[in-house]
Design a protein around this motif. Sequence first.
Motif, PDB file in Angstrom:
ATOM      1  N   PHE A  67      -2.043   9.031  -1.464  1.00 52.85           N
ATOM      2  CA  PHE A  67      -2.049   8.905   0.309  1.00 52.85           C
ATOM      3  C   PHE A  67      -2.833   7.839   0.464  1.00 52.85           C
ATOM      4  N   ILE A  68      -3.038   7.335   1.687  1.00 53.67           N
ATOM      5  CA  ILE A  68      -3.510   6.252   2.136  1.00 53.67           C
ATOM      6  C   ILE A  68      -4.610   6.541   3.303  1.00 53.67           C
ATOM      7  N   VAL A 121      -4.265   7.403  -4.870  1.00 54.24           N
ATOM      8  CA  VAL A 121      -5.141   7.216  -3.679  1.00 54.24           C
ATOM      9  C   VAL A 121      -5.446   5.854  -3.316  1.00 54.24           C
ATOM     10  N   VAL A 122      -5.143   5.425  -2.203  1.00 45.83           N
ATOM     11  CA  VAL A 122      -5.342   4.038  -1.625  1.00 45.83           C
ATOM     12  C   VAL A 122      -6.488   4.145  -0.533  1.00 45.83           C
ATOM     13  N   ALA A 123      -7.636   3.562  -0.596  1.00 41.13           N
ATOM     14  CA  ALA A 123      -8.675   3.444   0.045  1.00 41.13           C
ATOM     15  C   ALA A 123      -8.658   1.862   0.721  1.00 41.13           C
ATOM     16  N   SER A 124      -8.079   1.814   1.924  1.00 42.03           N
ATOM     17  CA  SER A 124      -7.911   0.279   2.207  1.00 42.03           C
ATOM     18  C   SER A 124      -8.769  -0.390   3.318  1.00 42.03           C
ATOM     19  N   GLU A 134       0.773  -1.247  -0.044  1.00 42.34           N
ATOM     20  CA  GLU A 134      -0.090   0.176   0.079  1.00 42.34           C
ATOM     21  C   GLU A 134       0.817   1.268  -0.018  1.00 42.34           C
ATOM     22  N   PRO A 135       1.865   1.490   0.738  1.00 41.00           N
ATOM     23  CA  PRO A 135       2.810   2.563   0.825  1.00 41.00           C
ATOM     24  C   PRO A 135       3.550   2.820  -0.616  1.00 41.00           C
ATOM     25  N   GLU A 136       3.589   1.825  -1.232  1.00 40.85           N
ATOM     26  CA  GLU A 136       4.122   1.721  -2.730  1.00 40.85           C
ATOM     27  C   GLU A 136       3.223   2.409  -3.564  1.00 40.85           C
ATOM     28  N   PHE A 137       2.016   2.052  -3.630  1.00 39.53           N
ATOM     29  CA  PHE A 137       0.785   2.576  -4.497  1.00 39.53           C
ATOM     30  C   PHE A 137       0.583   3.996  -4.138  1.00 39.53           C
ATOM     31  N   ALA A 138       0.812   4.260  -2.587  1.00 42.16           N
ATOM     32  CA  ALA A 138       0.607   5.780  -2.140  1.00 42.16           C
ATOM     33  C   ALA A 138       1.465   6.799  -2.890  1.00 42.16           C
ATOM     34  N   LYS A 139       2.484   6.200  -3.178  1.00 42.18           N
ATOM     35  CA  LYS A 139       3.306   7.270  -3.957  1.00 42.18           C
ATOM     36  C   LYS A 139       2.715   7.966  -5.306  1.00 42.18           C
TER      37      LYS A 139
END
Length: 243
Positions: free
Chosen positions: A141-142, A100-103, A92-97
């Motif tokens: 962001f996450i 927008v990550v809604a987890s 998830e932190p890799e995607f947040a670069k």
Amino acid sequence: MVKVGVLGATGMVGQRFIQLLADHPDFEIAALAASGRSAGKKYEDATTWYMNSEMPESVRDITVIETDPAQMDKDVEIVFSSLPADFAAKVEPEFAKDFVVASNASAMRMKKDIPLVIPEVNPQFLDMIEAQQKNNNWDGFIVTNPNCSTIALTLTLKPIYDNFNINRIYVSTMQAVSGAGYNGVPSMAILDNLVPYIGGEEEKMESETLHLLGSLDGDEVVPANFSLSASCHRVPVIDGHTE
Ligand SMILES: NC(=O)c1ccc[n+]([C@@H]2O[C@H](COP(=O)([O-])OP(=O)(O)OC[C@H]3O[C@@H](n4cnc5c(N)ncnc54)[C@H](OP(=O)(O)O)[C@@H]3O)[C@@H](O)[C@H]2O)c1
């Protein structure tokens, strides 16, 4: 239309995301990601569909990709994540670069600068997104949602906490087997039975509830100050938790 992706798209929660997003007026499903077991296959071939509606036509022919930001369509703005927690913590932190990550996963819920939000309870926690982006140098962001039992409990406690304060809470849950995913609870363990303990669930209910009802001191969450004791049980019901 906002283009979106689903991570963990072949799983129980991923399928629910797809069911909710498929006819949504604001979102278009542009990418579906899962593990290497599913990547490269058409979604309909990679997935055993468990929902009580038909698999939406619009996703059947989408080729599932690996859960890797480099493979994600750059026009996607939001990825909805329903990954297992250990893998979510890495990816998830890799995607947040860039996204927008809604987890829905638990991995990032209690991390500094990452909002854990129930919109009706603590929308102000979204203010920490700016600090999250700045501190990590992310363009995306996450944002996370809580454990399922925590959501019902906290929605109920919020008006009581605001108007009367709370000293002590004891909560007992009776949780459906769907909460553990399709492969989660063996039928031999749950038929004609109750499982009196769900690993990790009680700790999540206790810490997440106090966090959600807490206050913001700058970008830090100061948890609510009352004692909460949870006991969580698995019951032979398909869907729907009682508490
Ligand atoms: N079930 C619920 O009611 C519920 C509610 C709230 C939150 N959650 C959380 O949501 C998450 C998913 O739960 P679930 O019940 O949907 O689980 P699940 O049915 O087991 O689905 C897991 C999904 O993650 C993918 N996956 C597994 N390992 C992976 C890896 N190493 N790399 C990439 N993808 C991987 C699977 O893909 P493959 O099919 O390719 O293996 C599948 O799409 C968990 O963190 C859970 O705690 C669940």
